[in-house]
Design a protein around this motif. Structure first.
Motif, PDB file in Angstrom:
ATOM      1  N   ASP A1131       0.825  -1.206   0.000  1.00 41.40           N
ATOM      2  CA  ASP A1131       0.000   0.000   0.000  1.00 41.40           C
ATOM      3  C   ASP A1131       0.855   1.250   0.000  1.00 41.40           C
ATOM      4  O   ASP A1131       0.523   2.251  -0.654  1.00 41.40           O
ATOM      5  CB  ASP A1131      -0.925  -0.003   1.208  1.00 41.40           C
ATOM      6  CG  ASP A1131      -1.974  -1.115   1.115  1.00 41.40           C
ATOM      7  OD1 ASP A1131      -2.156  -1.652  -0.002  1.00 41.40           O
ATOM      8  OD2 ASP A1131      -2.593  -1.444   2.134  1.00 41.40           O
ATOM      9  N   PHE A1134       2.294   1.591  -3.465  1.00 40.49           N
ATOM     10  CA  PHE A1134       1.231   1.966  -4.401  1.00 40.49           C
ATOM     11  C   PHE A1134       0.832   3.427  -4.242  1.00 40.49           C
ATOM     12  O   PHE A1134       0.685   4.161  -5.219  1.00 40.49           O
ATOM     13  CB  PHE A1134       0.020   1.052  -4.202  1.00 40.49           C
ATOM     14  CG  PHE A1134      -1.177   1.484  -4.981  1.00 40.49           C
ATOM     15  CD1 PHE A1134      -1.225   1.331  -6.358  1.00 40.49           C
ATOM     16  CD2 PHE A1134      -2.262   2.078  -4.346  1.00 40.49           C
ATOM     17  CE1 PHE A1134      -2.325   1.747  -7.091  1.00 40.49           C
ATOM     18  CE2 PHE A1134      -3.355   2.490  -5.065  1.00 40.49           C
ATOM     19  CZ  PHE A1134      -3.392   2.322  -6.440  1.00 40.49           C
ATOM     20  N   SER A1135       0.653   3.846  -2.985  1.00 40.63           N
ATOM     21  CA  SER A1135       0.239   5.236  -2.775  1.00 40.63           C
ATOM     22  C   SER A1135       1.313   6.216  -3.245  1.00 40.63           C
ATOM     23  O   SER A1135       1.021   7.242  -3.866  1.00 40.63           O
ATOM     24  CB  SER A1135      -0.074   5.466  -1.290  1.00 40.63           C
ATOM     25  OG  SER A1135       1.077   5.250  -0.499  1.00 40.63           O
ATOM     26  N   THR A1138       1.316   6.233  -7.105  1.00 42.86           N
ATOM     27  CA  THR A1138       0.252   7.038  -7.703  1.00 42.86           C
ATOM     28  C   THR A1138       0.473   8.524  -7.487  1.00 42.86           C
ATOM     29  O   THR A1138       0.167   9.348  -8.349  1.00 42.86           O
ATOM     30  CB  THR A1138      -1.105   6.623  -7.120  1.00 42.86           C
ATOM     31  OG1 THR A1138      -1.045   6.700  -5.686  1.00 42.86           O
ATOM     32  CG2 THR A1138      -1.458   5.212  -7.531  1.00 42.86           C
ATOM     33  N   CYS A1296      -7.976  -0.564 -14.757  1.00 39.77           N
ATOM     34  CA  CYS A1296      -8.825  -0.343 -13.590  1.00 39.77           C
ATOM     35  C   CYS A1296      -9.259   1.127 -13.624  1.00 39.77           C
ATOM     36  O   CYS A1296      -8.433   2.029 -13.767  1.00 39.77           O
ATOM     37  CB  CYS A1296      -8.052  -0.644 -12.310  1.00 39.77           C
ATOM     38  SG  CYS A1296      -8.930  -0.117 -10.823  1.00 39.77           S
ATOM     39  N   HIS A1298     -10.074   3.006 -11.328  1.00 40.06           N
ATOM     40  CA  HIS A1298      -9.679   3.770 -10.140  1.00 40.06           C
ATOM     41  C   HIS A1298      -8.186   4.081 -10.145  1.00 40.06           C
ATOM     42  O   HIS A1298      -7.778   5.237 -10.060  1.00 40.06           O
ATOM     43  CB  HIS A1298     -10.062   3.004  -8.878  1.00 40.06           C
ATOM     44  CG  HIS A1298     -11.517   2.651  -8.801  1.00 40.06           C
ATOM     45  ND1 HIS A1298     -12.504   3.600  -8.643  1.00 40.06           N
ATOM     46  CD2 HIS A1298     -12.156   1.449  -8.897  1.00 40.06           C
ATOM     47  CE1 HIS A1298     -13.686   2.997  -8.623  1.00 40.06           C
ATOM     48  NE2 HIS A1298     -13.505   1.690  -8.787  1.00 40.06           N
ATOM     49  N   CYS A1299      -7.376   3.025 -10.263  1.00 45.11           N
ATOM     50  CA  CYS A1299      -5.918   3.236 -10.202  1.00 45.11           C
ATOM     51  C   CYS A1299      -5.286   3.321 -11.583  1.00 45.11           C
ATOM     52  O   CYS A1299      -4.116   3.679 -11.694  1.00 45.11           O
ATOM     53  CB  CYS A1299      -5.253   2.124  -9.401  1.00 45.11           C
ATOM     54  SG  CYS A1299      -5.482   0.475 -10.120  1.00 45.11           S
ATOM     55  N   CYS A1321      -5.546  -1.628  -6.174  1.00 43.59           N
ATOM     56  CA  CYS A1321      -5.919  -0.491  -5.326  1.00 43.59           C
ATOM     57  C   CYS A1321      -7.001  -0.826  -4.315  1.00 43.59           C
ATOM     58  O   CYS A1321      -7.368   0.024  -3.497  1.00 43.59           O
ATOM     59  CB  CYS A1321      -6.370   0.670  -6.198  1.00 43.59           C
ATOM     60  SG  CYS A1321      -7.868   0.306  -7.172  1.00 43.59           S
ATOM     61  N   GLU A1323     -10.079  -0.971  -4.590  1.00 44.41           N
ATOM     62  CA  GLU A1323     -11.346  -0.268  -4.768  1.00 44.41           C
ATOM     63  C   GLU A1323     -12.385  -1.228  -5.352  1.00 44.41           C
ATOM     64  O   GLU A1323     -12.053  -2.162  -6.069  1.00 44.41           O
ATOM     65  CB  GLU A1323     -11.162   0.923  -5.714  1.00 44.41           C
ATOM     66  CG  GLU A1323     -10.283   2.030  -5.186  1.00 44.41           C
ATOM     67  CD  GLU A1323     -10.943   2.814  -4.079  1.00 44.41           C
ATOM     68  OE1 GLU A1323     -12.190   2.740  -3.973  1.00 44.41           O
ATOM     69  OE2 GLU A1323     -10.215   3.482  -3.318  1.00 44.41           O
TER      70      GLU A1323
END
Length: 1366
Positions: A1131, A1134-1135, A1138, A1296, A1298-1299, A1321, A1323
């Protein structure tokens, strides 16, 4: 339009003629004058027979098939019937007492209608001989009539009525008209309603003024169309097209009206065709033309373009004027009668019949005339008068043959006049479908067989010199044939293309095609032929060359009817295929680096009714329906016009010409065009074409003209190579066709060139494969280079293996480089002891530094420090010793260290050990004045040295600390002085206000003090110890330092907001001192409580220090990963990924790799849950290959890998991981429930492995394994699917929403059947949402290449890639 013959009988002189063409066939024309006879002529003007009548002929008509002519005469009650098939005349007594006036055959059967002058009607059925007299049909003379396609009979009479009767004479309708009817005709009136009633309308002219349209089913529904008076009387009218009527008027006007419901009566077109008078109008539906006559001339129009006159025939000798026009049904002949009793017949359309041999043509120029010409060699045309109207023409080098049915006439050419003589005629055993000639033989195709015989043989020898094909042992019907100088080719319905040597009549070869062959077209030499099969596919066959075999013609139109080969000596490989509308130019590229192939060059549009007969150097000779020939310049040969000295062309036109010349292999013409164009691009194209076609000598000239010295030298090096494959391999290499070059090299006499090429291109994997076959002594050197490449891309397992293979034990420098690689790879693979030992013994300092850095990243600090120390990198060694708390070693190295950072770390350690004097000295050496002042004040109680440092360094924070110290001693004057000295005027003011030292403050601050609203508020909140509010207002008034101090003093409940505000303040201030202060706070150096590292990351982002931000993110994730918190680490990465992507910041490769590995690990649980053990095993193999990144769970992960690989059938991978588990350092940690199974796998190894499927690379299309994320062909890192971990496919792409991470659409939809969130993500995601997203994508708006390139270099594009799923 050509005059065919004129009939001018004395008995007809001075009177108009009555004549009728034979229906359907048009072979006969019946003509009647005032001489009590009907004369019948054939279509060539020869009198066939004559019918003698009792009186003048008053009517005649042919039956629907044109077999029987019915004639009625004045003063006679008999009907005369002439049968054309047997040339026999018969009579029938009509039984009618009054004079007959009109006779009409039905359009459907052998029913004859005869009307009389008193209005009576006779219906006669020729088949049954039944007569039905109908008395009183009309009260006066029946003058006109017509049968309909529904067998209804419409009759018009002088009693001004129209009657409609059935085929038995029963009256259906009786309609009263305004005047006398004429020219009755049935047709279809277009309405808005669909009707299946057929011809529903009867049309007629009334009193020659009005055109009346009557609905058969509703007589009340009639249309009466009146025309302008200046047009004159209606002479005749004709229906044509989709409900249009062409009307001719006596004053020379032609008018077209529409009968459509919305347009009825509207004049669509009007023209005055004749100045004085118009006599007749006739339409030929077969030709889509209309003929009109008047003013002693005939004019022809196209119905599609009536405003243009396409032909005019003047008949000046006809002084009395013309009379009537009539076409044959096929439109070939047009007859016009005159007022003085003559009949002229014109040939309007010839059968397009012709043939060619080499450059000589034979074609039909009249019905009984064949012309032979050779325009290329400028020979005088020769005309042959033939005995019959031919249905085929065959051309040979010395003969021409014409014929019809089963008979053929042969003519031979002569050097003297008349240039040709009849040789003989031959009858064959069946109707001839086609015939071919060469110099000695004729080949006729009839009834599925080909008869081959000598042309000029004696009768007694003819049977000996004749043979029928196919032979008795072959089955199937022959559908086509062709004859060249040496060979007979024929194709059969069974798909055989047979080549027969004419000299001994023996079959040379047979090609078996999958379907029947309906046409064959050999070239002049017979070495190649094009054939068309029953599926309308085109193929090029080279019977004598097995390497070329059979090549399918690209983009071959199914409407193509014929093929012509170019007869120009330099274009032997060029041919055209043609249909009714276009000519398609093809060329055979026989000698290329790709092998033989056929290329479609382009197409040229043909005019209507043009049939190609001869192709010579881009000029196509076509036969037209008029019996003439025309020249068509192929658009694919437009470059030839430039070579003839025409006006200069624009650069785009020259480039197009060059392209055409290159495609047609006209390299020298292209060379001249390039000289005219002087364009580097055109020279480059010419050079490339020369390389493809292996024209090395010309290519050298081209590249020399283009200034490419390197290519010229390279081509000169290969100029003398005789091995075609070897030379082609070099040329393919120059063109960048590496795989083709390798294949050509390996099939040549110098296969080692393939190895050298792969080495030069750094294609080490391919080089290794070739070296195993050709040069095993090169394997160590190639392995070492390959290992360097694998190490660079992160494939450490294979890199280690190739470094080990690269050891020669002979070449010291090479072996040292391999040992260095082994050391690095051993450490990366977890074998630290081996790697460190090799590095220590290795003489290279750089290797020790590299290995130390690797160990440091692996958190093996002690070993890393030892290597740094051995390599004499003392500062790095001291830094790492500090990280492992070995202060003794640090102390030993400090004299050789100048880094303030190390001194600072040592000072902190000494402070922690309560050795404050050493700590203060180290802080001062590290130039960390604040901490030096703090230690002096808090621990050593030495304000003198602290004040000295403040005065020397002007340290603000140090001054604050000293001020607070004096404040504790109640020495407020000194404290205020130091606060002012540190530019903390507000704090000095507060201190003065609290302790009644305002006067002192005022004295010190002087007249510089200014108070603003924000500052007052801030001071108020500061007095109330409301630090958050105080900090905010200090920030607003631009006092960032004060604001930061208050934010950092906020209580823990407001810590998150306070830290965020502190970061915002520092970002606005752009002040290094404040940055250092906040960093110290976040690192816990000021309060001993380190804050969450995410704040440090955000601080770096606010300061736009992106490299430090990315480094911080990676460290955060690494710590979580080492702690076993893989989801947290995922996470975090990933965060950060992004956020960096949103800021359009380059993402570090290490971050991308770590995220991919962590995501692969997380996918394992999903696939196991879904029961997809193969995908889970593939992901565990990837994780297992990077097991050093999972130090907390090495054994559980490897155990899972063994189990899943074993379940999925990956036995070899299961054995590899099982062997790793049984190492001493892992063996005791294995779960007892799995230990026995793992030991069994190792004791009884099964090396079988389920072959991994291959899919194309999304960049270059090369096939590679599904889970491979590096393309070995284009060396690109490939995007991976978040649902499976496999590399992406262009045709199965989705994102996706979202991501916006990519996923294989097919796999993601399967995953969403059991899961509800995005694997990346987390989501919420559903299948319908993904499908809707797929439908909204437009591949035209966003480019695939843009995304792939962005993914490759680690950038995020502002317009993300979308691909429509096909």
């Amino acid at each position: 339009m050509k005059s065919l013959f004129t009939l001018n009988d004395k008995a007809w002189s001075g009177f108009s003629l009555l004549y009728k063409w034979q229906k359907s066939l048009g072979n006969y024309i019946a003509v009647a004058g005032h001489d009590n006879s009907v004369k019948i002529f054939d279509r060539h003007g020869q009198k066939w027979t004559e019918l003698n009548l009792a009186g003048r002929c008053v009517g005649m008509d042919w039956d629907k098939d044109g077999d029987i002519l019915a004639v009625i005469a004045a003063k006679s009650s008999s009907i005369f019937l002439w049968d054309a098939s047997v040339n026999k005349t018969s009579q029938i007594d009509s039984g009618m007492r009054d004079q007959m006036s009109i006779i009409l055959w039905s359009k459907l059967g052998p029913v004859l209608a005869v009307g009389t002058e008193k209005g009576n009607l006779l219906i006669y059925n020729q088949q049954t001989s039944r007569k039905i007299p109908v008395l009183g049909k009309h009260t006066k003379k029946i003058t006109c009539g017509c049968w309909s396609a529904q067998n209804l009979l419409a009759l018009g009479s002088d009693d001004n009525t129209l009657s409609i009767s059935n085929h038995e004479g029963d009256t259906i309708r009786q309609i009263t008209l305004r005047g006398e009817p004429a020219n009755i005709c049935f047709s279809v009136l277009k309405t808005n309603e669909r009707s299946a009633q057929g011809e529903n309308t009867v049309s007629m002219s009334v009193d020659k003024k009005i055109l009346t349209l009557v609905n058969v089913n509703n007589p009340e529904d009639r249309q009466e169309l009146a025309f302008q008076q200046h047009y004159g009387n209606i002479v005749s009218y004709c229906w044509y097209g989709d409900g249009y009527i062409l009307t001719g008027f006596s004053r020379g006007y032609l008018v077209v009206i529409s009968t459509h419901v919305r347009e009825i009566g509207n004049e669509i077109f009007e023209i005055r065709n004749y100045k004085d008078i118009l006599n007749s109008v006739a339409i030929s539906a077969a030709l889509n033309k209309v003929a009109s006559c008047g003013d002693n001339s005939i004019k022809i129009h196209e119905l599609s373009e009536l405003s243009d006159i396409i032909n005019v025939v003047e008949l000046e000798e006809e002084t009395k004027g013309l009379d009537k026009l009539s076409w044959t049904d096929d439109g070939q002949l047009l007859a016009v009668s005159t007022q003085k009793g003559a009949l002229h017949v014109f040939l309007t359309k010839l059968p397009i019949l012709g043939d060619s041999y080499s450059t000589r043509l034979a074609y039909l120029t009249s019905l009984l005339e064949v012309t032979v010409s050779n325009q290329v060699e400028e020979e005088t045309p020769v005309t042959i008068q033939v005995e019959v109207e031919p249905t085929f023409i065959a051309m040979g080098p010395y003969h021409v043959a014409v014929g019809m049915n089963n008979r053929a006439w042969f003519y031979t050419f002569l050097d003297q006049e008349p240039g040709v003589k009849k040789l003989k005629d031959i009858e064959y055993l069946g109707t001839i479908a086609s015939m071919c000639l060469n110099s000695d033989y004729a080949a006729a195709l009839f009834e599925g067989k080909v008869q081959l015989h000598m042309i000029e043989s004696k009768d007694q020898e003819e049977k000996k010199q004749m043979k029928l094909f196919p032979d008795g042992d072959r089955q199937g019907r022959i559908l086509c044939h062709a004859l060249t100088a040496d060979f007979l080719y024929y194709g059969s319905d069974s798909g055989n293309v047979v080549c027969v040597l004419v000299e001994d009549w023996e079959t040379v070869c047979i090609y078996n095609h999958s379907v029947g062959v309906k046409k064959v077209f050999p070239d002049l030499n017979g070495t190649r032929l094009v054939f068309i099969d029953n599926k309308n596919g085109g193929f090029l066959l080279s019977p004598a060359n097995k390497t070329e075999s059979c090549i399918e013609l690209p983009n071959f139109s199914p409407t193509i009817t014929g093929v012509l080969w170019d007869n120009w000596h330099a274009d032997r490989g060029v041919f055209v295929a043609y249909d009714d509308d276009k000519v398609y130019t093809y060329v055979l590229h026989k000698t290329t680096i790709y092998g033989p192939r056929v290329v479609l060059v382009g197409s040229t549009t043909l005019l209507h009714s043009q049939k190609p007969l001869l192709l010579y150097n881009g000029e196509l000779t076509c036969q037209m329906a008029s019996g003439k020939t025309s020249e068509v310049s192929l658009s694919t040969h437009s470059f030839l016009k430039h070579s003839t000295g025409t006006a200069p062309n624009s650069p785009p036109e020259l480039s197009k010409m060059i392209e055409q010349a290159l495609t047609l292999k006209r390299f020298h013409e292209a060379f001249d065009l390039c000289k005219s164009a002087s364009s580097e691009k055109d020279w480059a194209e010419l050079g490339k074409a020369c390389l493809v076609h292996m024209e090395v000598d010309l290519a050298i000239q081209v590249y020399r003209m283009n200034g490419d010295v390197g290519m010229v030298m390279s081509l000169q090096d290969i100029q003398g190579i005789e091995d075609m494959n070897l030379q082609a391999g070099h040329l393919a290499l120059f063109l960048g066709e590496y795989n083709l070059a390798q294949d050509l090299y390996l099939s040549s006499s110098g296969p080692i060139a393939a190895l050298e090429m792969r080495k030069d291109l750094l294609h080490w994997d391919s080089a290794l494969m070739i070296a195993k076959r050709l040069a095993e002594d090169q394997i160590p050197f190639i392995s070492k280079e390959y290992a360097v490449h694998l190490e660079f891309i992160g494939d450490y397992v294979n890199a280690l293996a190739h470094y080990e293979k690269g050891m020669t034990h002979v070449n010291q420098d090479h072996d040292e480089a391999c040992q260095a690689g082994i050391a690095r790879m051993s450490i990366r693979m977890g074998d630290i002891r081996r790697g460190a030992a090799i590095a220590i013994q290795h003489p290279s300092r750089v290797l020790k530094k590299e290995c130390g850095a690797i160990l440091e990243n692996m958190k093996q600090f002690f070993e890393a420090a030892q290597l740094y120390e051995k390599g004499q990198y003392y500062e790095k060694a001291a830094s790492v010793y500090i990280r492992c708390k070995n202060w003794a070693k640090v102390g030993e190295l400090l004299p050789q260290v100048s880094s303030p950072k190390i001194h600072l770390q040592y000072a902190k350690a000494k402070e922690a050990d309560s050795k404050y004097e050493e700590a203060a000295q180290s802080y001062e050496s590290a130039k960390d004045w604040d901490n030096a002042i703090r230690v002096l004040l808090d621990h050593l109680k030495n304000p003198q040295d602290a004040v000295r440092i403040v005065r020397e360094t002007r340290s603000i924070d140090g001054a604050k600390m000293v001020a607070r110290f004096f404040q504790g001693l109640n020495d407020y004057g000194s404290a205020i002085y130091l606060l002012v000295l540190s530019q903390c005027n507000d704090e000095a003011f507060q201190l003065a206000q609290q302790h009644g030292q305002m006067e002192v403050y005022a004295d010190i601050i002087g007249p510089e003090a200014t108070q603003e609203d924000y500052q007052s508020i801030a001071l108020y909140f500061a007095a109330e110890k409301k630090h958050m509010q105080a900090g905010k207002f200090f920030q607003k008034c631009g006092q960032y330092s004060r604001a930061l101090n208050h934010f950092l003093k906020c209580p823990s409940t407001d810590d998150n907001q306070a830290v965020e505000m502190a970061i915002q303040t520092v970002g606005q201030a752009k002040d290094s001192t404040l940055t250092t202060q906040l960093i110290d706070y976040l690192m816990g150096e000021s309060d001993g409580m380190p804050k969450d590292a995410k704040y440090l990351f955000r601080l770096y982002m606010a300061l736009q220090r992106y490299r430090e931000a990315a480094r911080t993110a990676i460290i955060i994730a690494r710590e979580e990963q080492c702690a076993g918190n893989y989801r947290n680490a995922h996470d975090v990465l990933f965060s950060m990924y992004t956020e960096l992507q949103a800021q359009k910041i380059k993402i570090p490769a290490e971050m991308v790799t770590n995220l991919m590995i962590l995501h692969s690990y997380l996918l394992v649980k999903i696939h196991v849950k879904r029961g997809d053990h193969l995908k889970a095993a593939r992901m565990l193999i990837r994780v297992g290959n990077n097991i050093s990144k999972f130090p907390s769970h090495v054994v559980p992960i490897l155990t899972s890998a063994v189990i899943e690989c074993h379940r999925a059938g990956l036995k070899n991978s299961a054995f590899s991981f099982a062997a790793m588990l049984l190492r001493p350092e892992y063996r005791n940690e294995i779960n007892p429930t799995h230990r026995k199974k793992i030991e069994a796998i190792v004791r009884h190894p099964d090396t079988s492995e389920l072959e991994e499927e291959t899919t194309p690379c999304p960049f270059c299309g090369s096939q590679l394994k599904q889970n491979e994320l590096l393309c070995i062909s284009c060396n690109n890192n490939l995007p991976y699917c978040i649902a499976t971990g496999r590399h992406m496919l262009k045709e199965d792409w989705s994102l996706c929403p979202h991501c916006e991470f990519p996923a294989l659409y097919s796999q993601l939809t399967l995953l969403l059947e059991t899961e509800t969130v995005c694997p990346m993500c987390s989501e919420t995601l559903n299948v319908q949402q993904e499908r809707t997203r797929q439908r909204k994508k437009n591949p035209k708006d966003e480019s695939e290449n843009t995304f792939c390139s962005s993914y490759q270099i680690g950038l995020h594009t502002s317009t993300p890639f979308r691909m429509l799923l096909l």
